[in-house]
Scaffold this motif. Structure first.
Motif, PDB file in Angstrom:
ATOM      1  N   UNK A 159     123.149  60.465 -59.992  1.00  0.00           N
ATOM      2  CA  UNK A 159     122.329  60.285 -59.961  1.00  0.00           C
ATOM      3  C   UNK A 159     121.274  61.036 -58.845  1.00  0.00           C
ATOM      4  N   UNK A 160     119.824  61.476 -59.470  1.00  0.00           N
ATOM      5  CA  UNK A 160     119.129  61.477 -58.119  1.00  0.00           C
ATOM      6  C   UNK A 160     119.517  60.221 -57.704  1.00  0.00           C
ATOM      7  N   UNK A 161     119.380  60.879 -55.833  1.00  0.00           N
ATOM      8  CA  UNK A 161     118.474  59.926 -55.549  1.00  0.00           C
ATOM      9  C   UNK A 161     117.449  60.372 -54.178  1.00  0.00           C
ATOM     10  N   UNK A 162     117.335  59.623 -53.185  1.00  0.00           N
ATOM     11  CA  UNK A 162     116.293  60.119 -52.333  1.00  0.00           C
ATOM     12  C   UNK A 162     116.794  59.836 -50.699  1.00  0.00           C
ATOM     13  N   UNK A 199     120.884  69.371 -51.360  1.00  0.00           N
ATOM     14  CA  UNK A 199     119.364  68.380 -51.713  1.00  0.00           C
ATOM     15  C   UNK A 199     120.441  67.311 -53.334  1.00  0.00           C
ATOM     16  N   UNK A 200     119.452  66.467 -53.003  1.00  0.00           N
ATOM     17  CA  UNK A 200     119.795  65.321 -54.085  1.00  0.00           C
ATOM     18  C   UNK A 200     119.286  66.122 -55.265  1.00  0.00           C
ATOM     19  N   UNK A 243     124.434  74.396 -50.617  1.00  0.00           N
ATOM     20  CA  UNK A 243     124.201  73.182 -49.656  1.00  0.00           C
ATOM     21  C   UNK A 243     122.944  73.941 -49.042  1.00  0.00           C
ATOM     22  N   UNK A 244     123.147  72.852 -48.085  1.00  0.00           N
ATOM     23  CA  UNK A 244     121.571  73.060 -46.977  1.00  0.00           C
ATOM     24  C   UNK A 244     122.593  73.573 -45.951  1.00  0.00           C
ATOM     25  N   UNK A 245     123.815  73.371 -44.819  1.00  0.00           N
ATOM     26  CA  UNK A 245     123.964  73.963 -43.962  1.00  0.00           C
ATOM     27  C   UNK A 245     124.994  74.234 -43.973  1.00  0.00           C
ATOM     28  N   UNK A 283     132.324  68.576 -52.641  1.00  0.00           N
ATOM     29  CA  UNK A 283     133.548  68.255 -53.776  1.00  0.00           C
ATOM     30  C   UNK A 283     133.705  67.047 -54.206  1.00  0.00           C
ATOM     31  N   UNK A 284     133.324  65.921 -53.420  1.00  0.00           N
ATOM     32  CA  UNK A 284     132.513  64.225 -54.177  1.00  0.00           C
ATOM     33  C   UNK A 284     131.755  64.506 -55.339  1.00  0.00           C
ATOM     34  N   UNK A 285     130.355  65.267 -55.242  1.00  0.00           N
ATOM     35  CA  UNK A 285     130.061  65.487 -56.702  1.00  0.00           C
ATOM     36  C   UNK A 285     130.018  66.301 -57.695  1.00  0.00           C
ATOM     37  N   UNK A 286     130.860  67.627 -57.336  1.00  0.00           N
ATOM     38  CA  UNK A 286     131.063  68.139 -58.837  1.00  0.00           C
ATOM     39  C   UNK A 286     132.529  67.368 -58.714  1.00  0.00           C
ATOM     40  N   UNK A 287     133.355  66.603 -58.453  1.00  0.00           N
ATOM     41  CA  UNK A 287     134.412  65.749 -59.173  1.00  0.00           C
ATOM     42  C   UNK A 287     133.840  64.965 -60.312  1.00  0.00           C
ATOM     43  N   UNK A 288     132.628  63.833 -59.360  1.00  0.00           N
ATOM     44  CA  UNK A 288     131.941  63.168 -60.310  1.00  0.00           C
ATOM     45  C   UNK A 288     131.423  63.434 -61.329  1.00  0.00           C
TER      46      UNK A 288
END
Length: 653
Positions: free
Chosen positions: A391-394, A429-430, A489-491, A502-507
């Motif tokens: 979910x897009x987040x700030x 970046x979200x 990614x930023x860094x 990993x967390x975002x890809x699997x989710x």
């Protein structure tokens, strides 16, 4: 209560049906024995005393029959025991009672056997035929192709499945009603003949009436009241079942049609049961599909063959992987692979909802959620976490588990410590898009096959030294991996960015039902990383080793690993280009630590090449192959290090 409800795919119903059928068989045997005893009393007038004594003993045997559904028969047992005592007291008073015994004792028992027990046998055969017809219809329906779908044929098969299900449902309802009614009729059938026999004795003999009527009147009255109450319960139960049948028969045919269930997919299940088609190899290139009943029990996948009272274990699901697969032009197929990759099976669900629920349930079990104190709550929380992850987040709150495990880092020379856990929005970046597959354009595939030239990297990276012809590396190691996803990614200076990727890809895969993965061979050399197609040996993507800034394996799931690659962004018209970073996430057949160790060794070799003395010292400390390359471990893919022909065995990954 010894009734059971009807459900075609209920494990409880299947088990109860076996118990009820076993009880009916036991009752049939006992009824025949009891009837033989009664007929001996009726026929053996000259041996009336002996026959009556045997009848008394046979009545006492009811308690020792061990009926599978014997609970609640205490009143029948105590009543029969009292009858046995009475028969013994009247043993000397029996004489010619042919007419009375034929009407009040023999006839009810014969009627019970010929009407009720025979009806059970007939309904069982009808139910078996209906079940076979339904199985045949489901086999035809399961063979419907997904690509070339004929609407007319599909409509005919759907109608045939609905008709056979309705027919099976009607047959099962009649069969189940008869089995339920038998539990009541059994009691009446056991008590009514003896009641008639005793009353015939009293009515026929004046002396018997004077002798026992005073102490037997109340007992016989209670027996008569008990049989009437049982009959009233039977009538009430039969009427309720008839109402249920009418309601079920009034439903539309769409209720019985496959793939028409409007209920939403439940992604938080930790138990699942139902019919699945399983693919079995019948030869080197031939396969057969069998429709069997599967269910989960704890961390195991179980299967119950037809006719079996209980199921057997098929596969241990702990830490296994489950993914959707394309198989023989069949719909709704998925594959379960054991943690070591040596055991796998392909199953087919009958509908899209079942297909998605099975995959979600098996993945939940694979995570060992069932071992927690409240597995349902854990499954719901994980599902909500997966939704939040895409979910897009700030802004984010800091994760307590964001930093790597210190103990793990101390034991791994190739890992780099991080000073603190940065905010997730500082890492990625979200709303950053995720790429779930690496597609090789047809033109590039033809170019590589034609001239063996290097390919253009679709991610904007270069691989000047990654071609097979120019690779004279001291290190070549191949790993079987499955690409899960990549994202900007930023860094590139912290391992936290890999954990967050990993967390975002699997989710994202979980929430969007993306279960299919692409298998590749990851070749690690002392100069570059190459991702190779195992079938064509075409390099899908390659990176210079000095461009890999970070690499790490997952802290809990050791088969997950990822790395960050540094590139250049030329969109700002900068002559040198702005640095950009991309994270790549993979799942391997072995521990991700081995891949990370190999990458670390490659970097050590790359640095050692700059100093001849350091290179010589490194060569002394590491074993080498006959070709002068570093000896690490056997290639997982079964191929040679330089990309030999792939194994012709079916991939277990």
């Amino acid at each position: 209560d010894k009734r059971f409800c009807v459900s075609f795919s209920s494990l409880q119903t299947r088990s109860l049906l076996s118990v009820f059928e076993e009880d009916a068989g036991t009752l049939t045997d006992y009824t025949n024995q009891l009837l033989q005893s009664m007929q001996r009393v009726y026929g053996a007038q000259s041996e009336m005393g002996l026959a009556t004594e045997q009848l008394s003993r046979q009545l006492l045997e009811y308690e020792k029959q061990n009926f599978a559904l014997g609970k609640g028969d205490e009143e029948v047992i105590s009543t029969l025991q009292q009858f046995a005592k009475t028969v013994g007291e009247l043993n000397t008073l029996h004489s010619e009672l042919a007419t009375q015994m034929a009407d009040r004792m023999i006839f009810p028992m014969i009627q019970f056997r010929e009407k009720d027990l025979t009806e059970i046998s007939t309904l069982r055969e009808i139910f078996g035929i209906a079940s076979d017809e339904h199985e045949a219809a489901m086999v035809k329906y399961s063979r419907l192709p997904k690509k070339k779908e004929n609407e007319k044929v599909k409509a005919e098969l759907v109608g045939e499945v609905a008709y056979s299900r309705r027919k099976q449902h009607q047959a099962s309802m009649q069969y189940y009603c008869a089995l339920n009614a038998l539990q009541y009729r059994k009691r009446v059938a056991m008590l009514e003949p003896m009641l008639g026999y005793t009353q015939a004795q009293i009515n026929f003999y004046k002396k018997g009436i004077d002798l026992v009527s005073k102490k037997m009147d109340s007992f016989l009255g209670s027996v008569s009241s008990m049989t009437q109450n049982i009959q009233a319960q039977l009538d009430s139960e039969a009427e309720a079942m008839r109402m249920t049948q009418r309601e079920l028969l009034s439903m539309e045919d769409t209720v019985y049609m496959p793939d028409r269930d409007p209920a939403p997919v439940n992604r938080t299940l930790i138990q699942k049961a139902g019919y699945l088609n399983i693919r079995n190899k019948t030869g080197l290139v031939t396969t057969a599909w069998d429709r069997l009943y599967f269910f989960t029990q704890g961390g195991n996948l179980m299967c119950q063959p037809r006719g079996a009272v209980a199921g057997g274990m098929v596969l241990d699901l702990d830490n296994s992987s489950v993914m959707a697969v394309e198989c023989e032009d069949r719909r709704y197929c998925f594959q379960i692979t054991s943690p070591n990759g040596k055991t796998s099976m392909i199953l087919q669900a009958e509908s899209k909802r079942e297909y998605e629920e099975w995959i979600c349930t098996l993945n939940n079990i694979s995570r060992q959620i069932y071992l927690t104190d409240n597995p349902e709550a854990v499954a719901i929380r994980l599902n909500q976490t997966a939704i939040q992850a895409v979910t897009p987040i700030t802004s984010f709150e800091k994760r307590g588990e964001g930093s790597p495990n210190p103990d793990r880092l101390e034991n791994k020379e190739y890992m780099h410590k991080t000073s603190s856990a940065p905010e997730p929005e500082d890492l990625i970046v979200p709303g950053t898009p995720i790429q779930f597959d690496i597609m090789l354009p047809a033109s590039e595939f033809q170019d590589q096959n034609r001239v063996g030239g290097r390919r253009t990297n679709p991610f904007g990276e270069t691989d000047d030294d990654c071609s097979p012809e120019s690779d004279d590396s001291l290190l070549q190691q191949v790993f079987a991996v499955r690409f899960l996803g990549s994202m900007a990614v930023r860094s590139g200076q912290t391992q936290e960015v890999i954990y967050e990727a990993m967390r975002q890809v699997l989710a994202a895969r979980a929430i969007h039902n993306i279960f299919r993965t692409t298998e590749s061979h990851l070749m690690v050399t002392s100069s570059c990383l190459r991702l190779i197609d195992p079938q064509t040996q075409v390099t899908r993507i390659g990176f210079q080793l000095q461009e890999v800034t970070q690499f790490v394996a997952h802290q809990e799931n050791g088969r997950l690993m990822g790395f960050v690659v540094e590139g250049r962004d030329w969109s700002e018209d900068d002559e040198e280009g702005e640095p950009s970073f991309s994270a790549f996430v993979f799942e391997s057949n072995t521990e991700g630590d081995k891949i990370c160790y190999t990458i670390s060794l490659g970097k050590d070799i790359m640095e050692a090449k700059k100093d001849p003395e350091a290179l010589v010292q490194l060569l002394k400390n590491m074993p080498l192959t006959n070709e002068g390359k570093f000896l690490l471990l056997d290639n997982e893919t079964g191929n040679t290090a330089n990309g030999g022909a792939p194994d012709e065995e079916e991939s277990e990954a």
